[in-house]
Design an enzyme around this catalytic site. Sequence first.
Site, PDB file in Angstrom:
ATOM      1  N   LYS A  48       0.922  -7.691  12.211  1.00 39.55           N
ATOM      2  CA  LYS A  48       0.491  -7.234  10.876  1.00 39.55           C
ATOM      3  C   LYS A  48       0.950  -8.293   9.871  1.00 39.55           C
ATOM      4  O   LYS A  48       2.052  -8.858  10.005  1.00 39.55           O
ATOM      5  CB  LYS A  48       1.173  -5.887  10.550  1.00 39.55           C
ATOM      6  CG  LYS A  48       1.006  -5.443   9.099  1.00 39.55           C
ATOM      7  CD  LYS A  48      -0.439  -5.144   8.730  1.00 39.55           C
ATOM      8  CE  LYS A  48      -0.597  -4.913   7.226  1.00 39.55           C
ATOM      9  NZ  LYS A  48      -2.033  -4.787   6.835  1.00 39.55           N
ATOM     10  N   CYS A 133      -6.110 -10.896   1.486  1.00 38.86           N
ATOM     11  CA  CYS A 133      -5.917  -9.447   1.425  1.00 38.86           C
ATOM     12  C   CYS A 133      -6.593  -8.921   0.159  1.00 38.86           C
ATOM     13  O   CYS A 133      -6.270  -9.356  -0.951  1.00 38.86           O
ATOM     14  CB  CYS A 133      -4.435  -9.067   1.395  1.00 38.86           C
ATOM     15  SG  CYS A 133      -4.224  -7.270   1.277  1.00 38.86           S
TER      16      CYS A 133
HETATM   17  O1  IRO Z   1      -4.722  -3.537   2.985  1.00 38.23           O
HETATM   18  C1  IRO Z   1      -4.249  -4.342   3.819  1.00 38.23           C
HETATM   19  O2  IRO Z   1      -3.082  -4.320   4.252  1.00 38.23           O
HETATM   20  C2  IRO Z   1      -5.215  -5.366   4.315  1.00 38.23           C
HETATM   21  N1  IRO Z   1      -6.473  -4.913   4.603  1.00 38.23           N
HETATM   22  C3  IRO Z   1      -7.488  -5.770   4.964  1.00 38.23           C
HETATM   23  O3  IRO Z   1      -8.632  -5.343   5.232  1.00 38.23           O
HETATM   24  N2  IRO Z   1      -7.221  -7.086   5.079  1.00 38.23           N
HETATM   25  C4  IRO Z   1      -5.989  -7.612   4.815  1.00 38.23           C
HETATM   26  O4  IRO Z   1      -5.798  -8.836   4.934  1.00 38.23           O
HETATM   27  C5  IRO Z   1      -4.937  -6.697   4.440  1.00 38.23           C
HETATM   28  I1  IRO Z   1      -3.037  -7.474   4.124  1.00 38.23           I
END
Ligand code: IRO
Length: 314
Positions: A48, A133
């Site tokens: 993650k 993100c």
């Molecule tokens: O909401 C998120 O944690 C997230 N969700 C996404 O769809 N892509 C990302 O790079 C991330 I960092």
Amino acid sequence: MQTKISLASHIGDYKFDNLLLNAAGVRCSTTDELEKTLDSMAGGCVTKSATPEERAGNESPRMKALPLGSINSMGLPNHGIDYYLKFAEENQGQNGKQVILSVAGLSIDQNIEMLKKVQESAFDGLTELNLSCPNVAGKSQVGYDFDAVRDVLTATFKFFKKPLGLKLPPYFDFNQFNGISEVLNDFPVTYINVINSIGNGLVVDPETESVVIKPKGGFGGLGGDYVKPTALANVRALRQRLDPRISIIGTGGIKSGMDVFEHVLCGADLVQIGTAFGYEGTPIFERISKELEEIMDKKGYQTLDDFRGKLKTI
Ligand SMILES: O=C(O)c1[nH]c(=O)[nH]c(=O)c1I
């Protein structure tokens, strides 16, 4: 009789006995989840995306499964860089599996702080800097600001000597394909990973006349069937524009061996599975490997190189 078919691939000096990986963010927040993926048919795992400190992320409901994919606004919930860096140090290269450490700082300074920690650590695997993100309120996706990308890469490569990949947002215009490629070709980037979710989509439930996730008034990143044509376009366009020394991981809309075949045809060296892996779990890696081998056998291909990047135009 099936001749020996190989799904092996590589990024730089890193060999993967199977080109399939999870996508960062899906079933990869805990060491248990990550170990499960390492113990599967996948060629490795991706953590993650980490921030310097642990984060709770956005309020729930923050992810919704949909008939054609998913929408999420998780908000970067994670156990912090130290947790994932420790896992990566301990598991990288075990049983020939690669661990990719994903980092997503909320500022250039946070990214530099984390990458300095990685540089000084015993971790000798691939690091994936997430510049895309879409779900932290008030934070735009760095990947859409080409000057900011140049700035973070200039600052990074002053000290970072380990292999670095970049997770990029989807681009939708030839000027954007050209613009990001001009920046990337100026730096010793080991690979790029396209695409992240299509940011700030909106899903409506007409029964309840409501949005389906709570954060940001229901706006969130789209994944799954919705994004495959955009993912293939980004793999293809960046393959056509990037120096061959930069490898490409194709992510977006993969739920079958045929989807993987299409990504490799467009130029992908490895692929990552997000939404579908979220639904199916680690058995997906064996299912998709078998499906891809059957497709290759039927078409008379023994290795991925036999067809990689050989998409025909008409
Ligand atoms: O909401 C998120 O944690 C997230 N969700 C996404 O769809 N892509 C990302 O790079 C991330 I960092």
